[in-house]
Design an enzyme around this catalytic site. Structure first.
Site, PDB file in Angstrom:
ATOM      1  N   TRP A  58      -2.742  -2.696  -1.728  1.00  0.00           N
ATOM      2  CA  TRP A  58      -2.472  -4.130  -1.880  1.00  0.00           C
ATOM      3  C   TRP A  58      -3.374  -4.809  -0.874  1.00  0.00           C
ATOM      4  CZ3 TRP A  58      -0.704  -8.336   0.937  1.00  0.00           C
ATOM      5  CH2 TRP A  58      -0.273  -9.446   0.186  1.00  0.00           C
TER       6      TRP A  58
ATOM      7  N   HIS B  76      16.654 -36.661  -7.588  1.00  0.00           N
ATOM      8  CA  HIS B  76      15.776 -37.089  -6.502  1.00  0.00           C
ATOM      9  C   HIS B  76      14.365 -36.540  -6.662  1.00  0.00           C
ATOM     10  CE1 HIS B  76      19.270 -38.738  -4.528  1.00  0.00           C
ATOM     11  NE2 HIS B  76      19.899 -37.602  -4.795  1.00  0.00           N
TER      12      HIS B  76
ATOM     13  N   CYS C  18       0.849  -1.187   0.000  1.00  0.00           N
ATOM     14  CA  CYS C  18       0.000   0.000   0.000  1.00  0.00           C
ATOM     15  C   CYS C  18       0.884   1.236   0.000  1.00  0.00           C
ATOM     16  CB  CYS C  18      -0.952   0.093   1.187  1.00  0.00           C
ATOM     17  SG  CYS C  18      -2.131  -1.249   1.271  1.00  0.00           S
TER      18      CYS C  18
ATOM     19  N   GLU D 198       7.555 -14.861 -11.136  1.00  0.00           N
ATOM     20  CA  GLU D 198       6.971 -13.582 -10.711  1.00  0.00           C
ATOM     21  C   GLU D 198       6.360 -12.810 -11.868  1.00  0.00           C
ATOM     22  OE1 GLU D 198       9.381 -11.463  -7.159  1.00  0.00           O
ATOM     23  OE2 GLU D 198      10.581 -11.891  -8.915  1.00  0.00           O
TER      24      GLU D 198
ATOM     25  N   LYS E 109      12.387 -15.174 -10.782  1.00  0.00           N
ATOM     26  CA  LYS E 109      12.133 -14.076 -11.728  1.00  0.00           C
ATOM     27  C   LYS E 109      11.088 -14.509 -12.756  1.00  0.00           C
ATOM     28  CE  LYS E 109      13.300 -11.499  -9.977  1.00  0.00           C
ATOM     29  NZ  LYS E 109      13.862 -11.393  -8.716  1.00  0.00           N
TER      30      LYS E 109
ATOM     31  N   LYS F 228       6.010  -4.738  -3.963  1.00  0.00           N
ATOM     32  CA  LYS F 228       7.456  -4.648  -3.793  1.00  0.00           C
ATOM     33  C   LYS F 228       7.854  -4.635  -2.323  1.00  0.00           C
ATOM     34  CE  LYS F 228      11.505  -3.082  -5.761  1.00  0.00           C
ATOM     35  NZ  LYS F 228      11.844  -4.448  -6.108  1.00  0.00           N
TER      36      LYS F 228
ATOM     37  N   GLU G 107      17.031 -17.899  -8.012  1.00  0.00           N
ATOM     38  CA  GLU G 107      16.662 -16.521  -8.370  1.00  0.00           C
ATOM     39  C   GLU G 107      16.124 -16.466  -9.804  1.00  0.00           C
ATOM     40  OE1 GLU G 107      16.032 -13.966  -6.827  1.00  0.00           O
ATOM     41  OE2 GLU G 107      16.263 -12.303  -8.218  1.00  0.00           O
TER      42      GLU G 107
ATOM     43  N   ASN H 161      -1.791   2.025   5.675  1.00  0.00           N
ATOM     44  CA  ASN H 161      -0.911   0.952   5.198  1.00  0.00           C
ATOM     45  C   ASN H 161      -0.562   0.119   6.419  1.00  0.00           C
ATOM     46  OD1 ASN H 161       2.619   0.994   4.326  1.00  0.00           O
ATOM     47  ND2 ASN H 161       1.162  -0.643   4.143  1.00  0.00           N
ATOM     48  N   GLY H 162      -0.878  -1.180   6.377  1.00  0.00           N
ATOM     49  CA  GLY H 162      -0.579  -2.031   7.527  1.00  0.00           C
ATOM     50  C   GLY H 162      -1.774  -2.901   7.844  1.00  0.00           C
TER      51      GLY H 162
ATOM     52  N   ARG I 181       3.991  -0.427  -4.715  1.00  0.00           N
ATOM     53  CA  ARG I 181       3.681  -0.961  -3.387  1.00  0.00           C
ATOM     54  C   ARG I 181       2.346  -1.704  -3.349  1.00  0.00           C
ATOM     55  NH1 ARG I 181       6.866   1.499   0.526  1.00  0.00           N
ATOM     56  NH2 ARG I 181       5.371   0.916   2.130  1.00  0.00           N
TER      57      ARG I 181
END
Ligand code: G6P
Length: 611
Positions: free
Chosen positions: A73, A507, A2, A491, A488, A606, A484, A99-100, A27
């Site tokens: 968000w 395995h 947010c 996402e 990427k 983010k 990573e 925000n929170g 955000r």
């Protein structure tokens, strides 16, 4: 998560608010809304992105010099117009952005329902708006007192900005857990979740601390605690350039940030590595170096990409400083019963410096008496302020939700820290020390060269853009790079991808391999090169498609892989900095070809300020 923006002054608030929301959209982008004090208190909100809000508002009267804005968000309640912020209290006295998370919102909500309040949204924020209003009307107190009293009843995290209809000359802001920055202009103040919407107007800022409340009029700022103790504001100067938060001709922030990496790595070691390579100074570690050198063990904590950088850090500290290291997901660490001693050093890695789980894990480590350090990118964010010391990455603002230049800057800092501790502990000889600094110094130029092959990565992306699954394999320093690379792709292109240590493939994941499965193998020349060559053969024997990242001039793998992407030679300890670049660009191009929103992928944010 947010984004929050506020303005009070003599200018028209709307352009400042809407442009601020665009800067903060990374955000969260489930819905957006603004409120402006006009003749009355007007609220406009819309599900979707800031541009949807902009279209919706285009024919409305939005004049006014005081206002607030929010980009959401979603946590409580699905993304829709009703759950969008700002939220108005039942009788219209208060409008609030948040925000929170208010953790005890359901208890507060039922108490308010018992007292006759009703709710139109599913959010925790509306509960807070009504709680403030209830206290305001019942107690016949000022807006400021009502806000402070309400906040004493709240459990959870908040960055808040509030307007009271009856006191239309002020904004009230409060912070606990979620960040808020005040920008100081001439007869005007700005408020935002971070400094990016503020920097084009002023470089003088105040970072609110937990439990701070700010009461802002256009020509007056009062700062106090929620317990009504007056505070003296500490003004900081922003070291942020407006160019750094614009796309500068690139189609996406992510692409710009990938291409910025030679410079951001250079910025990360600028002034720290001496030109003659004989000296390495990390100012944020200076005072605590004796404790660092006496450490029993290092525990690295982080989330997402920062956790991947931490894994590279584990290999670096073990190799170069001979220190035992554990790498932990902050979210797991904080809810276990971890054994932390006074001789442990905890290193928290975070691009934003605001990740809620990482902050909570830091608190746990501090309570246990460990030395706690931060590796963060956002200057003045919460983690650097909560830790005993640390090293900024200086990668510059990262706006694309998928992290790229922050990762390479984090690895650069970890390498510098490991080299420094290794030297001071006598693990590294002077020649090793200088040799490693030399290798690090050469990375930006090698990366610049690597980026000239962008078209080649695009060609491969064209071939495999329709794949449903990808596997990424690596060993040693390149296992975190495989993780990573897979992250990427997941996402931003929504293709399922897994990263695996190459030998572990046998395995489980090997069962998935067939002629439709692209397998990206990081197979640069290191001490397990022969082993990874065997892993490639195992994939080929099952008709898998191999895209190999190899050292320049490698003819062996060229003969067996479907595609090879060469990277320049570098010491294996820091070659992850190069190997990750083709993977970033491969994901980027696949996502663009699939028509995905690269900078704002669905469901992500983010800065994850909720647990
Ligand atoms: C989110 C972001 C990731 C980031 C992670 C940790 O998931 O989308 O890019 O790696 O949070 O964030 P931090 O700011 O702590 O590095």
């Amino acid at each position: 998560m947010c984004g929050i923006i506020g303005y009070i002054g003599n200018k028209n608030a709307y352009p400042i608010l809407i442009n601020g929301l665009k800067r903060l959209e990374y955000r969260g982008y489930d819905s957006a809304g603004i409120s402006i004090i006009n003749e009355d208190l007007r609220v406009f909100k819309k599900q979707g992105k800031v541009s949807d809000l902009e279209n919706y508002i285009s024919d409305k009267d939005i004049s006014g010099t005081i206002g607030i804005g929010h980009t959401r968000w979603a946590t409580h309640g699905e993304p829709n117009d009703i759950n969008a912020h700002p939220h108005t209290s039942e009788y219209g006295h208060f409008v609030i952005i948040h925000n929170g998370i208010i953790e005890n919102y359901s208890i507060l909500k039922s108490k308010l329902i018992d007292r006759g309040y009703s709710f139109s949204s599913e959010t925790d924020t509306e509960v807070l708006a009504n709680l403030i209003e209830y206290i305001y009307l019942k107690g016949k107190v000022t807006a400021e007192v009502a806000v402070r009293l309400a906040l004493t009843k709240v459990v959870g995290a908040y960055g808040l900005v509030i307007i009271c209809r009856d006191e239309p000359d002020k904004l009230i802001a409060a912070r606990k857990g979620s960040p808020l920055v005040i920008g100081i202009g001439e007869d005007e103040y700005f408020l935002a979740s971070d400094a990016t919407p503020i920097v084009e107007y002023t470089k003088s800022v105040i970072y609110l601390n937990n439990d701070d409340v700010a009461i802002l009029k256009k020509d007056e700022l009062i700062l106090k605690t929620i317990k009504n103790e007056n505070l003296v504001p500490k003004v900081h100067k922003l070291d942020l350039d407006i160019g750094a938060i614009e796309k500068n001709g690139f189609t996406h922030f992510m692409l710009k940030e990938i291409f910025e990496q030679p410079r951001s790595i250079q910025d990360t070691f600028r002034g720290r590595i001496s030109p003659d390579l004989k000296d390495l100074r990390l100012g944020g570690l200076f005072d605590i170096m004796p404790r660092l050198l006496a450490a029993n063990r290092i525990i690295i904590i982080g989330c997402g990409t920062s956790w991947h950088a931490g894994l590279v850090g584990e290999y670096l500290f073990e190799d170069l400083a001979r220190l035992p290291v554990e790498v932990e997901y902050a979210s797991e660490f904080r809810y276990r019963n971890p054994l932390i001693g006074k001789d442990d050093v905890v290193i928290a890695i975070s691009q934003s410096g605001e990740t809620a789980d990482t902050l909570a894990a830091i608190q746990l480590a501090k309570d246990a008496g460990a030395l706690v350090l931060g590796i963060c990118n956002v200057v003045g964010s919460s983690i650097p302020r909560e830790t005993d010391g640390g090293v900024y990455t200086h990668a510059g603002p990262e706006i694309g939700v998928a992290s790229t230049k922050a990762f390479t800057a984090q690895v650069t800092v970890l390498a510098m820290m490991a080299i420094l501790i290794g030297q001071k502990k006598g693990v590294l000889s002077e020649a090793d020390f200088e040799g490693l600094l030399d290798e690090l110094n050469q990375i930006p130029a090698k990366m610049e060269y690597l980026l000239t092959f962008n078209d080649k990565y695009k060609e491969i992306a064209e071939l495999y853009q329709k794949a449903n699954n990808f596997l990424y394999l690596g060993r040693g320093y390149f296992f975190p790079v495989a993780l990573e690379g897979a992250l990427k792709l997941k996402e931003i292109s929504y293709i399922h991808a897994e990263g695996y240590p190459a030998a572990e493939m046998k395995h489980g994941p090997i069962a998935l391999i067939d002629q439709n499965m692209p397998v990206v193998v990081i197979a640069v020349k290191d001490k397990s090169y022969e082993k990874i060559v065997s892993n490639i053969q195992e994939v080929k024997a099952r008709n898998g498609i191999v895209i190999a990242i190899v050292s320049e001039g490698d003819e062996i793998i060229k003969g067996m892989a479907d595609h090879v992407l060469e990277i320049p030679h570098a010491d294996e300890k820091i070659a992850s900095l190069l190997a990750v670049v083709p993977l970033q660009l491969l994901s980027y191009h696949i996502a663009v070809l699939r028509g995905c929103d690269v900078d704002q992928p669905r469901n992500l944010a983010k800065s994850v300020t909720v647990e």
